[in-house]
Design a protein around this motif. Sequence first.
Motif, PDB file in Angstrom:
ATOM      1  N   LYS A   6     -25.028 -94.423 -30.714  1.00  0.00           N
ATOM      2  CA  LYS A   6     -24.248 -95.460 -31.424  1.00  0.00           C
ATOM      3  C   LYS A   6     -22.760 -95.120 -31.408  1.00  0.00           C
ATOM      4  N   LYS A   7     -22.456 -93.814 -31.253  1.00  0.00           N
ATOM      5  CA  LYS A   7     -21.053 -93.369 -31.212  1.00  0.00           C
ATOM      6  C   LYS A   7     -20.551 -93.249 -29.782  1.00  0.00           C
ATOM      7  N   GLY A   8     -21.298 -93.809 -28.827  1.00  0.00           N
ATOM      8  CA  GLY A   8     -20.795 -93.865 -27.455  1.00  0.00           C
ATOM      9  C   GLY A   8     -21.318 -92.786 -26.519  1.00  0.00           C
ATOM     10  N   GLN A   9     -22.193 -91.893 -27.010  1.00  0.00           N
ATOM     11  CA  GLN A   9     -22.770 -90.880 -26.115  1.00  0.00           C
ATOM     12  C   GLN A   9     -23.863 -91.552 -25.278  1.00  0.00           C
ATOM     13  N   SER A  10     -24.263 -90.895 -24.180  1.00  0.00           N
ATOM     14  CA  SER A  10     -25.350 -91.510 -23.402  1.00  0.00           C
ATOM     15  C   SER A  10     -26.507 -90.540 -23.238  1.00  0.00           C
ATOM     16  N   ILE A  11     -27.188 -90.340 -24.340  1.00  0.00           N
ATOM     17  CA  ILE A  11     -28.327 -89.425 -24.380  1.00  0.00           C
ATOM     18  C   ILE A  11     -29.577 -90.152 -23.859  1.00  0.00           C
ATOM     19  N   ASP A  12     -30.329 -89.483 -23.017  1.00  0.00           N
ATOM     20  CA  ASP A  12     -31.594 -90.019 -22.498  1.00  0.00           C
ATOM     21  C   ASP A  12     -32.679 -89.776 -23.566  1.00  0.00           C
ATOM     22  N   LEU A  13     -33.025 -90.842 -24.283  1.00  0.00           N
ATOM     23  CA  LEU A  13     -33.947 -90.706 -25.419  1.00  0.00           C
ATOM     24  C   LEU A  13     -35.346 -90.277 -24.987  1.00  0.00           C
ATOM     25  N   ASP A  14     -35.811 -90.788 -23.844  1.00  0.00           N
ATOM     26  CA  ASP A  14     -37.148 -90.406 -23.363  1.00  0.00           C
ATOM     27  C   ASP A  14     -37.198 -88.910 -23.033  1.00  0.00           C
ATOM     28  N   LEU A  15     -36.115 -88.432 -22.439  1.00  0.00           N
ATOM     29  CA  LEU A  15     -36.053 -87.011 -22.092  1.00  0.00           C
ATOM     30  C   LEU A  15     -36.047 -86.145 -23.355  1.00  0.00           C
ATOM     31  N   VAL A  16     -35.261 -86.567 -24.344  1.00  0.00           N
ATOM     32  CA  VAL A  16     -35.195 -85.817 -25.605  1.00  0.00           C
ATOM     33  C   VAL A  16     -36.572 -85.798 -26.273  1.00  0.00           C
ATOM     34  N   GLU A  17     -37.231 -86.947 -26.298  1.00  0.00           N
ATOM     35  CA  GLU A  17     -38.528 -87.016 -26.972  1.00  0.00           C
ATOM     36  C   GLU A  17     -39.565 -86.131 -26.257  1.00  0.00           C
ATOM     37  N   ALA A  18     -39.638 -86.262 -24.931  1.00  0.00           N
ATOM     38  CA  ALA A  18     -40.631 -85.471 -24.178  1.00  0.00           C
ATOM     39  C   ALA A  18     -40.358 -83.975 -24.329  1.00  0.00           C
ATOM     40  N   ALA A  19     -39.095 -83.589 -24.188  1.00  0.00           N
ATOM     41  CA  ALA A  19     -38.777 -82.151 -24.261  1.00  0.00           C
ATOM     42  C   ALA A  19     -38.986 -81.601 -25.667  1.00  0.00           C
ATOM     43  N   SER A  20     -38.722 -82.412 -26.689  1.00  0.00           N
ATOM     44  CA  SER A  20     -38.951 -81.951 -28.066  1.00  0.00           C
ATOM     45  C   SER A  20     -40.439 -81.724 -28.302  1.00  0.00           C
ATOM     46  N   LEU A  21     -41.237 -82.692 -27.870  1.00  0.00           N
ATOM     47  CA  LEU A  21     -42.687 -82.574 -28.092  1.00  0.00           C
ATOM     48  C   LEU A  21     -43.286 -81.394 -27.327  1.00  0.00           C
ATOM     49  N   LEU A  22     -42.677 -81.081 -26.166  1.00  0.00           N
ATOM     50  CA  LEU A  22     -43.267 -80.058 -25.300  1.00  0.00           C
ATOM     51  C   LEU A  22     -42.500 -78.737 -25.284  1.00  0.00           C
ATOM     52  N   HIS A  23     -41.479 -78.585 -26.144  1.00  0.00           N
ATOM     53  CA  HIS A  23     -40.638 -77.391 -26.024  1.00  0.00           C
ATOM     54  C   HIS A  23     -41.412 -76.097 -26.251  1.00  0.00           C
ATOM     55  N   ASP A  24     -42.451 -76.154 -27.100  1.00  0.00           N
ATOM     56  CA  ASP A  24     -43.250 -74.955 -27.362  1.00  0.00           C
ATOM     57  C   ASP A  24     -44.612 -75.010 -26.670  1.00  0.00           C
ATOM     58  N   LEU A  25     -44.680 -75.753 -25.573  1.00  0.00           N
ATOM     59  CA  LEU A  25     -45.950 -75.920 -24.852  1.00  0.00           C
ATOM     60  C   LEU A  25     -46.626 -74.580 -24.548  1.00  0.00           C
ATOM     61  N   ALA A  26     -45.824 -73.593 -24.157  1.00  0.00           N
ATOM     62  CA  ALA A  26     -46.414 -72.306 -23.737  1.00  0.00           C
ATOM     63  C   ALA A  26     -46.450 -71.278 -24.869  1.00  0.00           C
ATOM     64  N   LYS A  27     -46.019 -71.669 -26.075  1.00  0.00           N
ATOM     65  CA  LYS A  27     -45.884 -70.664 -27.134  1.00  0.00           C
ATOM     66  C   LYS A  27     -47.223 -70.048 -27.559  1.00  0.00           C
ATOM     67  N   THR A  28     -48.246 -70.880 -27.678  1.00  0.00           N
ATOM     68  CA  THR A  28     -49.548 -70.388 -28.115  1.00  0.00           C
ATOM     69  C   THR A  28     -50.024 -69.281 -27.161  1.00  0.00           C
ATOM     70  N   GLU A  29     -49.938 -69.557 -25.878  1.00  0.00           N
ATOM     71  CA  GLU A  29     -50.347 -68.597 -24.850  1.00  0.00           C
ATOM     72  C   GLU A  29     -49.452 -67.345 -24.888  1.00  0.00           C
ATOM     73  N   CYS A  30     -48.155 -67.565 -25.053  1.00  0.00           N
ATOM     74  CA  CYS A  30     -47.203 -66.446 -25.010  1.00  0.00           C
ATOM     75  C   CYS A  30     -47.283 -65.544 -26.243  1.00  0.00           C
ATOM     76  N   LEU A  31     -47.884 -66.047 -27.322  1.00  0.00           N
ATOM     77  CA  LEU A  31     -48.092 -65.180 -28.483  1.00  0.00           C
ATOM     78  C   LEU A  31     -48.998 -64.018 -28.083  1.00  0.00           C
ATOM     79  N   LYS A  32     -49.899 -64.295 -27.134  1.00  0.00           N
ATOM     80  CA  LYS A  32     -50.804 -63.238 -26.650  1.00  0.00           C
ATOM     81  C   LYS A  32     -50.150 -62.418 -25.536  1.00  0.00           C
ATOM     82  N   THR A  33     -49.530 -63.102 -24.583  1.00  0.00           N
ATOM     83  CA  THR A  33     -49.003 -62.388 -23.407  1.00  0.00           C
ATOM     84  C   THR A  33     -47.631 -61.767 -23.666  1.00  0.00           C
ATOM     85  N   ARG A  34     -46.958 -62.209 -24.718  1.00  0.00           N
ATOM     86  CA  ARG A  34     -45.593 -61.785 -25.073  1.00  0.00           C
ATOM     87  C   ARG A  34     -44.557 -62.169 -24.004  1.00  0.00           C
TER      88      ARG A  34
END
Length: 166
Positions: free
Chosen positions: A30-58
Amino acid sequence: MGRYGMLENIVSHSLEVAKVALFISIELNKKGQSIDLDLVEAASLLHDLAKTECLKTRDDHAQTGSQLLKGMGYEKVGDVVAHHIWLGKEGDPSSVSEEEIVNYADKRVMHDRIVSLEERFSDLRTRYGSNPTAMDYLGRLQKEIYGIENKIFFILQIDPHDLQHL
Ligand SMILES: [Fe+2]
């Protein structure tokens, strides 16, 4: 999320991060930036995709998650996920990137609750503070994230604490 067996609490955290990140992105646009909303949403939802696995593998869950996503053909989402903990690069002073938004939103959500950066970092210090290397890293992380916060909220002209009411 289902395919990679993400823990329930990490799913809740990710949903909340997506809410914060999308709010910031919509307001920035709204303030004139051009953020890709789909990209933000997908990356936010998936940012910790590997975290569960990495808790074990470190392994580094940002890098592992990024590689998984890129392997599935989601190059841009993978790039944003790679930088969600530590941005590690100078941003453009007048425009906000999708990477900065997801990185920042993740720092504002502790478990599944929106908190201030102060609260989030004091929790991190309590958890990792006994280790001098971790303290030094947290100091650098904190400096980086306050720079992003200042840039975002200077454009938005609202108080960072207002996010708590989302
Ligand atoms: Fe993460």
